[in-house]
Design a protein around this motif. Structure first.
Motif, PDB file in Angstrom:
ATOM      1  N   ARG A  97       0.827  -1.208   0.000  1.00  0.00           N
ATOM      2  CA  ARG A  97       0.000   0.000   0.000  1.00  0.00           C
ATOM      3  C   ARG A  97       0.860   1.255   0.000  1.00  0.00           C
ATOM      4  NH1 ARG A  97      -5.478  -0.913   3.191  1.00  0.00           N
ATOM      5  NH2 ARG A  97      -5.834   1.018   2.083  1.00  0.00           N
ATOM      6  N   ARG A  98       1.992   1.226   0.709  1.00  0.00           N
ATOM      7  CA  ARG A  98       2.908   2.368   0.698  1.00  0.00           C
ATOM      8  C   ARG A  98       3.662   2.457  -0.632  1.00  0.00           C
ATOM      9  NH1 ARG A  98       4.097   0.488   5.722  1.00  0.00           N
ATOM     10  NH2 ARG A  98       6.107  -0.320   5.056  1.00  0.00           N
ATOM     11  N   LEU A  99       4.003   1.306  -1.193  1.00  0.00           N
ATOM     12  CA  LEU A  99       4.731   1.263  -2.458  1.00  0.00           C
ATOM     13  C   LEU A  99       3.902   1.840  -3.599  1.00  0.00           C
ATOM     14  CD1 LEU A  99       7.354   0.215  -3.849  1.00  0.00           C
ATOM     15  CD2 LEU A  99       6.126  -1.920  -4.264  1.00  0.00           C
ATOM     16  N   LEU A 100       2.612   1.550  -3.577  1.00  0.00           N
ATOM     17  CA  LEU A 100       1.690   2.008  -4.623  1.00  0.00           C
ATOM     18  C   LEU A 100       0.516   2.751  -3.989  1.00  0.00           C
ATOM     19  CD1 LEU A 100       1.635  -1.363  -6.550  1.00  0.00           C
ATOM     20  CD2 LEU A 100       2.849   0.690  -7.255  1.00  0.00           C
ATOM     21  N   PRO A 101       0.750   3.954  -3.456  1.00  0.00           N
ATOM     22  CA  PRO A 101      -0.331   4.653  -2.741  1.00  0.00           C
ATOM     23  C   PRO A 101      -1.546   4.956  -3.620  1.00  0.00           C
ATOM     24  CG  PRO A 101       1.577   6.091  -3.036  1.00  0.00           C
ATOM     25  CD  PRO A 101       1.976   4.726  -3.489  1.00  0.00           C
ATOM     26  N   GLU A 102      -1.324   5.146  -4.913  1.00  0.00           N
ATOM     27  CA  GLU A 102      -2.459   5.421  -5.801  1.00  0.00           C
ATOM     28  C   GLU A 102      -3.307   4.171  -6.018  1.00  0.00           C
ATOM     29  OE1 GLU A 102       0.890   4.035  -8.384  1.00  0.00           O
ATOM     30  OE2 GLU A 102       0.712   5.366  -6.681  1.00  0.00           O
ATOM     31  N   LYS A 103      -2.779   3.006  -5.643  1.00  0.00           N
ATOM     32  CA  LYS A 103      -3.503   1.737  -5.774  1.00  0.00           C
ATOM     33  C   LYS A 103      -3.784   1.124  -4.402  1.00  0.00           C
ATOM     34  CE  LYS A 103      -3.286   1.773 -10.209  1.00  0.00           C
ATOM     35  NZ  LYS A 103      -4.451   2.233 -10.916  1.00  0.00           N
ATOM     36  N   ALA A 104      -3.886   1.965  -3.385  1.00  0.00           N
ATOM     37  CA  ALA A 104      -4.050   1.487  -2.007  1.00  0.00           C
ATOM     38  C   ALA A 104      -5.299   0.629  -1.844  1.00  0.00           C
ATOM     39  CB  ALA A 104      -4.078   2.663  -1.044  1.00  0.00           C
ATOM     40  N   ASN A 105      -6.306   0.826  -2.686  1.00  0.00           N
ATOM     41  CA  ASN A 105      -7.533   0.034  -2.581  1.00  0.00           C
ATOM     42  C   ASN A 105      -7.429  -1.324  -3.263  1.00  0.00           C
ATOM     43  OD1 ASN A 105      -8.911   1.965  -1.092  1.00  0.00           O
ATOM     44  ND2 ASN A 105      -9.565   3.045  -2.935  1.00  0.00           N
ATOM     45  N   PHE A 106      -6.280  -1.608  -3.877  1.00  0.00           N
ATOM     46  CA  PHE A 106      -6.090  -2.887  -4.566  1.00  0.00           C
ATOM     47  C   PHE A 106      -6.113  -4.052  -3.571  1.00  0.00           C
ATOM     48  CE2 PHE A 106      -2.696  -6.039  -5.486  1.00  0.00           C
ATOM     49  CZ  PHE A 106      -3.417  -6.815  -6.380  1.00  0.00           C
ATOM     50  N   ILE A 107      -5.517  -3.860  -2.411  1.00  0.00           N
ATOM     51  CA  ILE A 107      -5.415  -4.948  -1.443  1.00  0.00           C
ATOM     52  C   ILE A 107      -5.676  -4.407  -0.042  1.00  0.00           C
ATOM     53  CG2 ILE A 107      -2.917  -4.658  -1.225  1.00  0.00           C
ATOM     54  CD1 ILE A 107      -2.735  -7.732  -0.908  1.00  0.00           C
ATOM     55  N   ARG A 108      -6.484  -5.161   0.711  1.00  0.00           N
ATOM     56  CA  ARG A 108      -6.724  -4.767   2.101  1.00  0.00           C
ATOM     57  C   ARG A 108      -7.102  -6.006   2.898  1.00  0.00           C
ATOM     58  NH1 ARG A 108     -11.741  -3.798   4.085  1.00  0.00           N
ATOM     59  NH2 ARG A 108     -13.467  -4.202   2.711  1.00  0.00           N
ATOM     60  N   THR A 109      -6.967  -5.901   4.196  1.00  0.00           N
ATOM     61  CA  THR A 109      -7.321  -7.023   5.056  1.00  0.00           C
ATOM     62  C   THR A 109      -8.712  -6.810   5.638  1.00  0.00           C
ATOM     63  OG1 THR A 109      -6.228  -5.957   6.930  1.00  0.00           O
ATOM     64  CG2 THR A 109      -4.951  -7.571   5.700  1.00  0.00           C
ATOM     65  N   ASP A 110      -9.391  -7.912   5.859  1.00  0.00           N
ATOM     66  CA  ASP A 110     -10.698  -7.933   6.496  1.00  0.00           C
ATOM     67  C   ASP A 110     -10.566  -8.738   7.787  1.00  0.00           C
ATOM     68  OD1 ASP A 110     -12.683  -6.463   5.306  1.00  0.00           O
ATOM     69  OD2 ASP A 110     -13.320  -8.030   3.924  1.00  0.00           O
ATOM     70  N   THR A 111     -11.624  -8.785   8.550  1.00  0.00           N
ATOM     71  CA  THR A 111     -11.586  -9.576   9.781  1.00  0.00           C
ATOM     72  C   THR A 111     -11.550 -11.061   9.452  1.00  0.00           C
ATOM     73  OG1 THR A 111     -13.994  -9.545   9.883  1.00  0.00           O
ATOM     74  CG2 THR A 111     -12.830  -7.842  11.125  1.00  0.00           C
ATOM     75  N   GLY A 112     -11.018 -11.853  10.372  1.00  0.00           N
ATOM     76  CA  GLY A 112     -11.017 -13.302  10.209  1.00  0.00           C
ATOM     77  C   GLY A 112     -10.018 -13.812   9.191  1.00  0.00           C
ATOM     78  N   ASN A 113      -8.847 -13.215   9.105  1.00  0.00           N
ATOM     79  CA  ASN A 113      -7.799 -13.661   8.172  1.00  0.00           C
ATOM     80  C   ASN A 113      -8.264 -13.673   6.718  1.00  0.00           C
ATOM     81  OD1 ASN A 113      -6.267 -13.968  10.434  1.00  0.00           O
ATOM     82  ND2 ASN A 113      -5.958 -16.157  10.230  1.00  0.00           N
ATOM     83  N   VAL A 114      -8.952 -12.617   6.329  1.00  0.00           N
ATOM     84  CA  VAL A 114      -9.425 -12.483   4.943  1.00  0.00           C
ATOM     85  C   VAL A 114      -8.707 -11.303   4.291  1.00  0.00           C
ATOM     86  CG1 VAL A 114     -11.425 -11.980   3.476  1.00  0.00           C
ATOM     87  CG2 VAL A 114     -11.673 -13.502   5.448  1.00  0.00           C
ATOM     88  N   ILE A 115      -8.264 -11.531   3.071  1.00  0.00           N
ATOM     89  CA  ILE A 115      -7.628 -10.490   2.258  1.00  0.00           C
ATOM     90  C   ILE A 115      -8.545 -10.220   1.069  1.00  0.00           C
ATOM     91  CG2 ILE A 115      -5.655  -9.898   0.801  1.00  0.00           C
ATOM     92  CD1 ILE A 115      -3.998 -11.836   2.516  1.00  0.00           C
TER      93      ILE A 115
END
Length: 152
Positions: A97-115
């Motif tokens: 997310r820091r490497l590609l701040p303009e694409k920060a919404n590409f990957i995120r974590t959810d609850t329960g070990n979900v990406i």
């Protein structure tokens, strides 16, 4: 030179693509200089292993990944591993997310070990998702199996 071996079929407005684990491993090694191996754990889980050098020793870190659901261009993955796997997963996601701040919404974590992977955020894939709806990603003995419905 990296060679690729893909199988693609069309069945009544459904595209079926099979990509070998070896192909993805070679691609990652070639483009990111990172050794990764994929191994089928069971029909819903894929084991991903990579070496990590710690104090001069090589330790192999592995994580099991499965597809929970797919919503349009969003893929929800579940992960599990040995104690402390979150100490590797969360910083890795934060790094991207820091490497590609303009694409920060590409990957995120959810609850329960979900990406959550939002493939629509990848410029090169936007035109693909205008033409098809991703239906499933499954793991086979030696390959990823991807099915998508073609839009009319």
């Amino acid at each position: 030179m990296v060679s690729y071996n893909r199988n693609c079929q069309l069945k009544l407005n459904t595209m079926v693509v099979s990509i070998s684990y070896r192909e993805v491993e070679q691609y990652i090694a070639h483009h990111f200089q990172r050794e990764i191996t994929f191994k089928l754990e069971d029909s819903s889980q894929l084991n991903i292993t990579t070496p990590l050098k710690v104090l001069g020793f090589t330790k192999y870190i592995s994580i099991n990944v499965g597809v929970v659901k797919i919503e349009n261009a969003k893929i929800f993955l579940t992960y599990s591993g040995k104690l402390g796997i979150d100490l590797l997963v969360n910083p890795t996601i934060a790094f991207f997310r820091r490497l590609l701040p303009e694409k920060a919404n590409f990957i995120r974590t959810d609850t329960g070990n979900v990406i959550e992977l939002n493939l629509q955020e990848i410029d090169e894939l936007q035109s693909v998702f205008e033409k098809m709806d991703l239906q499933s990603i499954t793991f086979e003995e030696n390959s990823f199996h991807i099915e998508a419905d073609l839009k009319s």
